[in-house]
Write a protein that holds these residues in place. Structure first.
Motif, short mmCIF file in Angstrom:
data_model
loop_
_atom_site.label_atom_id
_atom_site.label_comp_id
_atom_site.label_asym_id
_atom_site.label_seq_id
_atom_site.Cartn_x
_atom_site.Cartn_y
_atom_site.Cartn_z
N ALA A 153 12.39 0.46 0.28
CA ALA A 153 10.98 0.51 1.02
C ALA A 153 10.32 -0.64 0.25
N GLY A 154 10.09 -0.11 -1.05
CA GLY A 154 10.02 -1.56 -2.33
C GLY A 154 8.86 -0.75 -2.74
N VAL A 155 9.45 0.36 -3.42
CA VAL A 155 8.78 1.03 -4.89
C VAL A 155 9.69 1.90 -5.34
N THR A 156 9.35 1.59 -7.19
CA THR A 156 10.23 1.87 -7.94
C THR A 156 9.51 3.03 -9.39
N GLU A 186 13.03 -5.26 -7.01
CA GLU A 186 12.00 -6.38 -6.75
C GLU A 186 10.94 -5.67 -5.57
N PRO A 187 10.54 -4.15 -6.46
CA PRO A 187 9.63 -4.09 -6.15
C PRO A 187 7.88 -4.45 -5.44
N ARG A 188 7.17 -3.53 -4.34
CA ARG A 188 6.40 -3.98 -4.19
C ARG A 188 5.61 -3.38 -5.21
N MET A 189 5.58 -1.93 -5.17
CA MET A 189 4.94 -0.98 -6.39
C MET A 189 6.06 -0.50 -7.47
N LEU A 190 5.28 -0.55 -8.37
CA LEU A 190 5.70 0.29 -9.55
C LEU A 190 5.35 0.80 -9.73
N MET A 191 6.41 2.73 -10.12
CA MET A 191 5.69 3.74 -10.78
C MET A 191 6.34 3.36 -12.37
N MET A 192 5.31 3.97 -13.25
CA MET A 192 5.79 4.54 -14.55
C MET A 192 5.23 5.76 -14.76
N ASP A 193 6.40 6.36 -15.83
CA ASP A 193 6.27 7.67 -15.73
C ASP A 193 5.87 7.45 -17.97
N GLU A 194 4.64 8.00 -18.04
CA GLU A 194 4.07 7.68 -19.93
C GLU A 194 5.06 6.36 -20.46
N ALA A 226 5.41 2.79 7.11
CA ALA A 226 6.14 3.38 6.81
C ALA A 226 6.31 5.07 6.24
N ASP A 227 6.75 5.64 6.95
CA ASP A 227 6.78 6.65 6.41
C ASP A 227 8.56 7.43 5.44
N LEU A 228 8.12 7.48 4.42
CA LEU A 228 8.96 7.82 3.35
C LEU A 228 9.45 9.01 3.08
N THR A 229 8.63 9.50 3.79
CA THR A 229 8.74 11.16 3.30
C THR A 229 10.09 12.01 3.38
N GLY A 230 10.53 12.56 1.59
CA GLY A 230 12.38 12.60 2.35
C GLY A 230 12.70 12.06 2.17
N HIS A 231 12.84 10.91 1.96
CA HIS A 231 13.54 10.15 1.80
C HIS A 231 15.01 9.94 0.82
N SER A 232 15.75 9.78 0.54
CA SER A 232 16.51 9.15 -0.72
C SER A 232 16.00 8.17 -1.40
N PRO A 233 16.68 8.54 -2.43
CA PRO A 233 15.51 7.43 -3.60
C PRO A 233 16.20 6.49 -3.77
N ARG A 234 18.06 5.67 -3.02
CA ARG A 234 17.63 4.44 -2.79
C ARG A 234 17.47 3.74 -1.67
N GLU A 235 17.10 4.94 -0.26
CA GLU A 235 16.02 4.68 0.46
C GLU A 235 14.46 3.95 0.20
N VAL A 236 13.93 4.94 -0.37
CA VAL A 236 12.62 4.27 -1.24
C VAL A 236 12.28 3.09 -2.08
N MET A 253 0.63 -1.35 0.02
CA MET A 253 -0.08 -0.39 0.11
C MET A 253 0.39 1.04 0.09
N LEU A 254 0.12 2.39 -1.44
CA LEU A 254 1.76 3.62 -0.77
C LEU A 254 0.39 4.65 -0.86
N GLU A 255 0.69 5.36 0.54
CA GLU A 255 0.22 6.34 0.69
C GLU A 255 0.14 7.73 0.56
N ILE A 256 -0.31 8.42 -0.35
CA ILE A 256 0.38 9.91 0.10
C ILE A 256 -0.60 10.78 0.57
N ASP A 257 -0.01 11.76 1.69
CA ASP A 257 -1.38 12.25 2.21
C ASP A 257 -0.60 13.42 1.71
N ASP A 258 -1.54 14.66 1.73
CA ASP A 258 -1.27 16.33 1.56
C ASP A 258 -0.41 16.99 1.29
#
Ligand SMILES: Nc1ncnc2c1ncn2[C@@H]1O[C@H](COP(=O)(O)OP(=O)(O)O)[C@@H](O)[C@H]1O
Ligand SMILES: [Mg+2]
Length: 250
Positions: free
Chosen positions: A76-79, A156-164, A63-73, A1-6
């Motif tokens: 944490a399972g999001v690529t 090995e992401p749990r969530m994969l994000m793709m830009d266009e 887990a709060d990943l706000t402002g963490h480095s790309p490597r940490e993100v 689960m990815l949560e983006i809050d405000d």
């Protein structure tokens, strides 16, 4: 689960994100659409740690990943699969995929794991899997997009994000990429969060669509509810701060 809050993001005097709240589950393909400059890429980049939000939170599996480095993100399972694929054209497909495993470098058996992962995804995407030794610039645009996706999967992401992912591809190829993205979500259980300019494509690939206008999410709905030209025109070309023409909810 990815949560983006405000989430708020500013670039100097440009207020790119004005309180974006979104959730994405691993079981779904969520597609973010909206006019050029709406802030779609900025949403993905802020999750990825490529730009720093001025306020708001990003959570990955709680887990709060706000402002963490790309490597940490990534750890944490999001690529993020970046816009424009960004492959090393003179390198082979296999070499490009090896680069995707960089976050696991130095771990025990890292090399053997990389070999196994390449074999697994080569089987899942055989058209590219049969071309691991080919120089990546010699692949078709669609095949290169698949390589970019597999490179993302190597971490090995749990969530994969793709830009266009559809950018620069012929309509028939776009359709096939869409089918592959849906199959990936269904069969691997990896959640997909995608940004698209191509609205028709977005509506065919998404389980849910979020419309972003001027840094705000103005509408979230299943694609069937958005097959309404008047509604889309309202958000894409009209005054998005006015109420939508029919039955829309924010
Ligand atoms: N690194 C940056 N520096 C300054 N302004 C930026 C930067 N990235 C994006 N922007 C601005 O933020 C707004 C949203 O951009 P973006 O997220 O790329 O939109 P989209 O992906 O929806 O087309 C635009 O006005 C854009 O010019
Ligand atoms: Mg963009």
């Amino acid at each position: 689960m990815l949560e983006i809050d405000d989430l708020e993001v500013r670039f100097g005097h440009v207020h790119a994100l004005r309180g974006v709240t979104l959730e994405a589950a691993r079981s779904e393909v969520l597609v973010l659409i909206g006019p050029n400059g709406a802030g779609k890429s900025t949403v993905l980049n802020s999750v990825s740690g490529l730009c720093e939000p001025s306020s708001g939170r990003v959570r990955i599996e709680g887990a709060d990943l706000t402002g963490h480095s790309p490597r940490e993100v990534v750890r944490a399972g999001v690529t993020l699969v970046p816009q424009g694929r960004r492959l090393f054209g003179s390198m082979s497909v296999r070499e490009n995929l090896e680069l995707g495993a960089y976050t696991h470098k130095g771990e025990r058996n890292a090399q053997a794991k990389t070999v196994n992962k390449i074999a697994r995804w080569a089987e899942f995407f055989p058209e590219v899997g049969q071309r691991l030794s080919t120089q990546s610039s010699l692949l078709s645009g669609g095949q290169q997009q698949i390589v970019a996706i597999i490179r993302g999967l190597m971490s090995e992401p749990r969530m994969l994000m793709m830009d266009e992912p559809s950018i620069g591809l012929a309509p028939i190829v776009v359709k096939r990429i869409g089918e592959e993205i849906r199959r990936l979500n269904r069969e691997s259980g990896i959640g997909i969060v995608m940004v698209e300019q191509n609205v028709e494509f977005a509506l065919t690939v998404a389980d849910r669509v979020a419309i972003l206008v001027h840094g705000r999410v103005v509408h979230v709905a299943p694609p069937a509810a958005l097959r309404d030209p008047a509604l889309l025109a309202h958000y894409f070309f009209g005054d998005a701060s006015a109420p939508p023409p029919t039955g829309g909810k924010t």
